[in-house]
Motif scaffolding. Structure first.
Motif, PDB file in Angstrom:
ATOM      1  N   ASN A 243     -17.798   0.981  64.340  1.00  0.00           N
ATOM      2  CA  ASN A 243     -17.338   0.469  65.627  1.00  0.00           C
ATOM      3  C   ASN A 243     -17.676   1.495  66.706  1.00  0.00           C
ATOM      4  O   ASN A 243     -17.842   2.688  66.413  1.00  0.00           O
ATOM      5  CB  ASN A 243     -15.842   0.190  65.604  1.00  0.00           C
ATOM      6  N   TYR A 244     -17.737   1.027  67.957  1.00  0.00           N
ATOM      7  CA  TYR A 244     -18.238   1.882  69.034  1.00  0.00           C
ATOM      8  C   TYR A 244     -17.459   1.705  70.331  1.00  0.00           C
ATOM      9  O   TYR A 244     -16.929   0.629  70.616  1.00  0.00           O
ATOM     10  CB  TYR A 244     -19.716   1.569  69.307  1.00  0.00           C
ATOM     11  N   ILE A 245     -17.432   2.787  71.103  1.00  0.00           N
ATOM     12  CA  ILE A 245     -17.014   2.715  72.499  1.00  0.00           C
ATOM     13  C   ILE A 245     -18.256   3.037  73.316  1.00  0.00           C
ATOM     14  O   ILE A 245     -18.768   4.157  73.267  1.00  0.00           O
ATOM     15  CB  ILE A 245     -15.888   3.717  72.828  1.00  0.00           C
ATOM     16  N   ILE A 246     -18.782   2.038  74.010  1.00  0.00           N
ATOM     17  CA  ILE A 246     -19.924   2.251  74.895  1.00  0.00           C
ATOM     18  C   ILE A 246     -19.366   2.580  76.271  1.00  0.00           C
ATOM     19  O   ILE A 246     -18.784   1.726  76.943  1.00  0.00           O
ATOM     20  CB  ILE A 246     -20.838   1.019  74.959  1.00  0.00           C
ATOM     21  N   ALA A 247     -19.491   3.841  76.663  1.00  0.00           N
ATOM     22  CA  ALA A 247     -19.006   4.278  77.974  1.00  0.00           C
ATOM     23  C   ALA A 247     -20.140   4.124  78.983  1.00  0.00           C
ATOM     24  O   ALA A 247     -21.269   4.553  78.717  1.00  0.00           O
ATOM     25  CB  ALA A 247     -18.541   5.727  77.901  1.00  0.00           C
ATOM     26  N   ASN A 248     -19.839   3.504  80.111  1.00  0.00           N
ATOM     27  CA  ASN A 248     -20.888   3.233  81.095  1.00  0.00           C
ATOM     28  C   ASN A 248     -20.598   3.931  82.414  1.00  0.00           C
ATOM     29  O   ASN A 248     -19.453   4.096  82.827  1.00  0.00           O
ATOM     30  CB  ASN A 248     -21.028   1.728  81.327  1.00  0.00           C
TER      31      ASN A 248
ATOM     32  N   TYR B 198     -17.463   5.469  67.179  1.00  0.00           N
ATOM     33  CA  TYR B 198     -18.505   6.340  67.700  1.00  0.00           C
ATOM     34  C   TYR B 198     -18.595   6.167  69.215  1.00  0.00           C
ATOM     35  O   TYR B 198     -18.407   5.063  69.742  1.00  0.00           O
ATOM     36  CB  TYR B 198     -19.859   5.998  67.078  1.00  0.00           C
ATOM     37  N   LEU B 199     -18.890   7.265  69.925  1.00  0.00           N
ATOM     38  CA  LEU B 199     -19.062   7.207  71.372  1.00  0.00           C
ATOM     39  C   LEU B 199     -20.535   7.012  71.716  1.00  0.00           C
ATOM     40  O   LEU B 199     -21.403   7.696  71.155  1.00  0.00           O
ATOM     41  CB  LEU B 199     -18.560   8.490  72.028  1.00  0.00           C
ATOM     42  N   VAL B 200     -20.802   6.086  72.625  1.00  0.00           N
ATOM     43  CA  VAL B 200     -22.185   5.804  73.025  1.00  0.00           C
ATOM     44  C   VAL B 200     -22.296   5.930  74.542  1.00  0.00           C
ATOM     45  O   VAL B 200     -21.668   5.169  75.284  1.00  0.00           O
ATOM     46  CB  VAL B 200     -22.616   4.387  72.601  1.00  0.00           C
ATOM     47  N   PRO B 201     -23.079   6.891  75.039  1.00  0.00           N
ATOM     48  CA  PRO B 201     -23.265   7.001  76.492  1.00  0.00           C
ATOM     49  C   PRO B 201     -24.232   5.932  77.002  1.00  0.00           C
ATOM     50  O   PRO B 201     -25.165   5.542  76.308  1.00  0.00           O
ATOM     51  CB  PRO B 201     -23.869   8.396  76.650  1.00  0.00           C
ATOM     52  N   SER B 202     -23.976   5.447  78.201  1.00  0.00           N
ATOM     53  CA  SER B 202     -24.924   4.524  78.835  1.00  0.00           C
ATOM     54  C   SER B 202     -24.878   4.738  80.342  1.00  0.00           C
ATOM     55  O   SER B 202     -23.835   5.080  80.899  1.00  0.00           O
ATOM     56  CB  SER B 202     -24.606   3.063  78.487  1.00  0.00           C
ATOM     57  N   TYR B 203     -26.012   4.526  80.979  1.00  0.00           N
ATOM     58  CA  TYR B 203     -26.107   4.721  82.429  1.00  0.00           C
ATOM     59  C   TYR B 203     -26.891   3.567  83.033  1.00  0.00           C
ATOM     60  O   TYR B 203     -27.961   3.208  82.542  1.00  0.00           O
ATOM     61  CB  TYR B 203     -26.794   6.047  82.763  1.00  0.00           C
TER      62      TYR B 203
ATOM     63  N   ILE C 155     -31.780  -3.115  88.322  1.00  0.00           N
ATOM     64  CA  ILE C 155     -30.743  -2.337  87.649  1.00  0.00           C
ATOM     65  C   ILE C 155     -31.116  -2.267  86.174  1.00  0.00           C
ATOM     66  O   ILE C 155     -31.356  -3.298  85.540  1.00  0.00           O
ATOM     67  CB  ILE C 155     -29.355  -2.992  87.798  1.00  0.00           C
ATOM     68  N   THR C 156     -31.197  -1.060  85.650  1.00  0.00           N
ATOM     69  CA  THR C 156     -31.563  -0.871  84.244  1.00  0.00           C
ATOM     70  C   THR C 156     -30.470  -0.074  83.540  1.00  0.00           C
ATOM     71  O   THR C 156     -30.212   1.077  83.897  1.00  0.00           O
ATOM     72  CB  THR C 156     -32.904  -0.124  84.101  1.00  0.00           C
ATOM     73  N   THR C 157     -29.833  -0.696  82.565  1.00  0.00           N
ATOM     74  CA  THR C 157     -28.797  -0.019  81.782  1.00  0.00           C
ATOM     75  C   THR C 157     -29.440   0.544  80.519  1.00  0.00           C
ATOM     76  O   THR C 157     -29.936  -0.203  79.677  1.00  0.00           O
ATOM     77  CB  THR C 157     -27.664  -0.990  81.399  1.00  0.00           C
ATOM     78  N   VAL C 158     -29.432   1.876  80.427  1.00  0.00           N
ATOM     79  CA  VAL C 158     -30.005   2.561  79.272  1.00  0.00           C
ATOM     80  C   VAL C 158     -28.870   2.982  78.345  1.00  0.00           C
ATOM     81  O   VAL C 158     -27.941   3.666  78.766  1.00  0.00           O
ATOM     82  CB  VAL C 158     -30.827   3.792  79.700  1.00  0.00           C
ATOM     83  N   VAL C 159     -28.951   2.546  77.097  1.00  0.00           N
ATOM     84  CA  VAL C 159     -27.911   2.849  76.107  1.00  0.00           C
ATOM     85  C   VAL C 159     -28.411   3.972  75.206  1.00  0.00           C
ATOM     86  O   VAL C 159     -29.479   3.875  74.604  1.00  0.00           O
ATOM     87  CB  VAL C 159     -27.564   1.600  75.266  1.00  0.00           C
ATOM     88  N   GLY C 160     -27.615   5.049  75.118  1.00  0.00           N
ATOM     89  CA  GLY C 160     -28.041   6.236  74.398  1.00  0.00           C
ATOM     90  C   GLY C 160     -27.705   6.239  72.915  1.00  0.00           C
ATOM     91  O   GLY C 160     -27.341   5.213  72.321  1.00  0.00           O
ATOM     92  N   GLU C 161     -27.799   7.426  72.345  1.00  0.00           N
ATOM     93  CA  GLU C 161     -27.576   7.615  70.906  1.00  0.00           C
ATOM     94  C   GLU C 161     -26.092   7.712  70.589  1.00  0.00           C
ATOM     95  O   GLU C 161     -25.353   8.435  71.264  1.00  0.00           O
ATOM     96  CB  GLU C 161     -28.278   8.886  70.433  1.00  0.00           C
ATOM     97  N   PRO C 162     -25.605   6.984  69.571  1.00  0.00           N
ATOM     98  CA  PRO C 162     -24.189   7.071  69.184  1.00  0.00           C
ATOM     99  C   PRO C 162     -23.810   8.487  68.745  1.00  0.00           C
ATOM    100  O   PRO C 162     -24.577   9.156  68.039  1.00  0.00           O
ATOM    101  CB  PRO C 162     -24.087   6.084  68.022  1.00  0.00           C
ATOM    102  N   LEU C 163     -22.651   8.925  69.204  1.00  0.00           N
ATOM    103  CA  LEU C 163     -22.122  10.229  68.841  1.00  0.00           C
ATOM    104  C   LEU C 163     -21.036  10.033  67.785  1.00  0.00           C
ATOM    105  O   LEU C 163     -19.974   9.472  68.082  1.00  0.00           O
ATOM    106  CB  LEU C 163     -21.542  10.913  70.083  1.00  0.00           C
TER     107      LEU C 163
END
Length: 300
Positions: free
Chosen positions: A64-69, A181-186, A246-254
């Motif tokens: 499971n994941y938390i995608i932080a934006n 897992y934490l997932v960064p996104s911008y 607008i481009t949302t880039v999803v990073g590598e899960p931590l």
């Protein structure tokens, strides 16, 4: 007829698709419905800007994941289209992952609006609701949180890359308690689609603006932004967003360990690791999506 002649059918539909969403967002924030998430309406909405979702790493359905934006922007168009609808192909890009977008809990007190947003997988951004999704629904779940919250909207300016994150640690604590897992996104371009007016300190109009903002937040829990964009046509003035990508880039899960009662030192450790991962993601993609090489991500 002269007015209509200036618009082709597709642009008109794109504009209307955004226009219908803005009133709902103001009052925002059914059950999840694949049919609603796949409405053709959302494709017009996506193409209005356009909005794109970019994957940099696979996300395994075994966790499971938390995608932080980041950033919030004025309305968070990127988060909505990319995670609350299938317009950009989330299920194709991240197979086996079920996204749920967290938003203000007060939205779910409003009949009809509640059913509307729930049909797209929007959920209250409360500890109880998020913890339930991350611990009681099996694996392959991803809750999406705009960490800076509505307060970050006041930082939104074209060219800006300033976010609230330094003292925002609740999402890290939740990840530790649930083992998500934490997932960064911008979302690159989110701050570009509206212009925001902040009047000079000491002027009467700034006093009025700040008083109104403080009152609005106290009553509704929302930050009122003095913004503008385009009107119904591209050349006109109004409150619709500008047609900018607008481009949302999803990073590598931590990977995050599951700790029932994480202490402050542990929370701070993984918060620092998350910030490092977010900065790396930002720096790797900023030039490709419109920022100069020297641009830095400012965290306050």
């Amino acid at each position: 007829m002269a007015f209509l002649s200036r618009l082709d059918l597709h642009e008109c539909l794109q504009t209307l698709s955004v226009l219908q969403w803005l009133p709902v967002y103001v009052f925002l924030g059914g059950r999840r419905s694949a049919w609603v998430r796949n409405w053709t309406l959302w494709k017009y909405f996506q193409n209005y800007f356009p909005i794109k979702l970019v994957k940099t790493h696979d996300i395994s359905p075994e966790h499971n994941y938390i995608i932080a934006n980041h950033p919030h922007g004025i309305v968070s168009y990127g988060v909505f289209i990319n995670f609350a609808t299938e317009a950009s192909g989330f299920s194709r890009i991240f197979p086996g992952i079920t996204p749920s977008v967290g938003t203000l809990e007060g939205i779910f007190w409003i009949p009809i609006v509640r059913e509307y947003v729930m049909s797209m997988g929007v959920c209250p951004v409360s500890k109880l609701a998020l913890k339930y999704l991350l611990t009681q629904k099996g694996s392959g779940n991803a809750v999406v949180i705009v960490v800076g919250g509505a307060a970050e909207a006041l930082l939104c300016q074209p060219g800006a890359s300033t976010i609230y994150l330094k003292d925002r640690k609740g999402f890290v604590k939740l990840a530790l308690k649930t083992g998500a897992y934490l997932v960064p996104s911008y979302s690159f371009g989110e701050n570009e689609v509206h212009n925001q007016e902040t009047f000079p300190e000491g002027t009467w109009i700034r006093f009025f603006q700040k008083t109104f903002q403080d009152t609005f937040k106290k009553i509704l829990g929302l930050n009122f932004c003095t913004f503008h964009g385009r009107g119904f046509t591209r050349e006109s003035w109004g409150f619709l967003p500008f047609n900018l990508p607008i481009t949302t880039v999803v990073g590598e899960p931590l990977p995050i360990p599951r700790i029932k009662k994480p202490n402050k030192k542990t929370v701070d450790k993984y918060h620092a690791l998350y910030i490092s991962a977010l900065r790396k993601l930002f720096d790797q993609h900023k030039v490709q999506y419109g920022f100069p090489e020297a641009q830095e991500l400012t965290i306050i």
